[in-house]
Write an enzyme that holds these catalytic residues in place. Sequence first.
Site, PDB file in Angstrom:
ATOM      1  N   ASP A  44       1.054   3.004  25.366  1.00  0.00           N
ATOM      2  CA  ASP A  44       1.964   3.794  26.195  1.00  0.00           C
ATOM      3  C   ASP A  44       3.351   3.156  26.221  1.00  0.00           C
ATOM      4  O   ASP A  44       3.490   1.935  26.046  1.00  0.00           O
ATOM      5  CB  ASP A  44       1.434   3.879  27.628  1.00  0.00           C
ATOM      6  CG  ASP A  44       0.167   4.718  27.715  1.00  0.00           C
ATOM      7  OD1 ASP A  44       0.004   5.625  26.888  1.00  0.00           O
ATOM      8  OD2 ASP A  44      -0.646   4.461  28.619  1.00  0.00           O
ATOM      9  N   ASP A 103      -0.225   5.071  36.673  1.00  0.00           N
ATOM     10  CA  ASP A 103       0.577   3.890  36.372  1.00  0.00           C
ATOM     11  C   ASP A 103       1.922   4.003  37.084  1.00  0.00           C
ATOM     12  O   ASP A 103       2.193   4.973  37.805  1.00  0.00           O
ATOM     13  CB  ASP A 103       0.745   3.682  34.866  1.00  0.00           C
ATOM     14  CG  ASP A 103       1.510   4.806  34.173  1.00  0.00           C
ATOM     15  OD1 ASP A 103       2.234   5.559  34.856  1.00  0.00           O
ATOM     16  OD2 ASP A 103       1.386   4.929  32.948  1.00  0.00           O
ATOM     17  N   ARG A 108      -5.424   2.171  32.654  1.00  0.00           N
ATOM     18  CA  ARG A 108      -4.939   2.933  33.820  1.00  0.00           C
ATOM     19  C   ARG A 108      -6.097   3.487  34.634  1.00  0.00           C
ATOM     20  O   ARG A 108      -6.053   3.513  35.869  1.00  0.00           O
ATOM     21  CB  ARG A 108      -4.062   4.097  33.354  1.00  0.00           C
ATOM     22  CG  ARG A 108      -2.679   3.717  32.908  1.00  0.00           C
ATOM     23  CD  ARG A 108      -1.915   4.930  32.471  1.00  0.00           C
ATOM     24  NE  ARG A 108      -2.471   5.519  31.249  1.00  0.00           N
ATOM     25  CZ  ARG A 108      -2.146   6.720  30.795  1.00  0.00           C
ATOM     26  NH1 ARG A 108      -1.313   7.484  31.474  1.00  0.00           N
ATOM     27  NH2 ARG A 108      -2.657   7.176  29.668  1.00  0.00           N
TER      28      ARG A 108
END
Length: 321
Positions: A39, A81, A179
Site C-alpha cells: 500500500d 489504516d 490492516r
Amino acid sequence: MLSGLVIVDKPQGWTSHDVVGRMRRLAGTRKVGHAGTLDPMATGVLVVGINKATRLLTYIVGTSKTYTATIRLGETTLTDDAEGEVTAASSAAAVEDDAIAAGVAALTGEIRQVPSSVSAIKVNGERSYARVRAGEEVKLAARPVTIHRFEVHGIRRVDGGRVVDVDVTVECSSGTYIRALARDLGEALGTGGHLTALRRTKVGPYSIEQARTLEQLAEELEVLEMSQAARALMPNRELSDEEATEISFGRRIAAGPGAGTPEAATPEKPAAAFSPAGELVALLADAGSFAKPVLVFAPDNEKPRPDPQTAAKPATEKQAR
C-alpha cells in the site's frame, strides 16, 4: 540483456506501480514487474523483476512475508489504516497489557480473516476499494491465512491513555492483510483499532538488509543476478553437462532425489536447475521417474521458453500485505 531481481526499499506515499515505472526508466526496459503489492502508506521490501527475472515473480508472490507495524487501539477508520477517516472512537485506557497479549495470541496461527473492504480484491469484476469509494457497502468473505509469528515489542499509552499504540512484528502467509489484523485486534478488545505504520522487512528469502532506496538505485543499480535469485528462492539441483543440454532443448531427465516424497518438485514449487558452470538453466518439476522443465532459460540474447505442458500459471492476484 540485464535480467535479475532488484530489492527495493519502497518509500512511503509511492504505489507499487509507481516503483515499477521508476525501475523501467532506471533499467532501460519495459519488462519490469513486482512480486506483491505494498500500500502507498507502507514502506519496505518490494521485489522487482527485470526482463527474464519477471518469470520468477510467480514463485515469489506466494512466499511468507514479515512486517513491523504499529496498531492504534481506540480508533476505527474507514480503511483500517491511518489514511482513512476515523469512523468511531472508544477510549482504550482500561485495556491492560495482558489483554493485548491475549488478543494477539488469539490471532496467531491458522485463522480465517476477512480482508479490508478497501483492498484490491475484485467483486464482480470491480476492485473492492472502488466500490467503497463509490459509497457501496462491501462485505468480503473470510479466507484462511496463517500468522506464523505475532509479537508485541512495545506498548505506548497516548493522550492520557485514550489511545494505545502497539508496536508489533508479524510473520505471515501470503494473502494476509496487516490492516485487518489491526482491525480485528481492536474489535476483540472492544476499542476498535487501525494501522498507523507498516514496514515490510522480508519477502521469502529477500530481506530489508538487501534492499536499496530509489535514490541509491539511481546512483548504482544493484541487481541480484538470476542464478543467485533462484538459488535463494527454491530447492536447487545441480546438472551434469549432458543433463543441462537435454533440459535446454526442453527434454526430460531423471527425476531429482526428492521425487515421490513431499519434497518433490512440482510445477507450482519447482526446483532451480543449474549447469556445471553455475548458470540457471531451467525450473524443473518431478513427474514419476522423470523431471520435466517448467521453464527453460535460453541464452541471454533470447527469451525464456516455457514448457507448454508443465508451465505454472502466473499469479493473477498480487497480495499486499
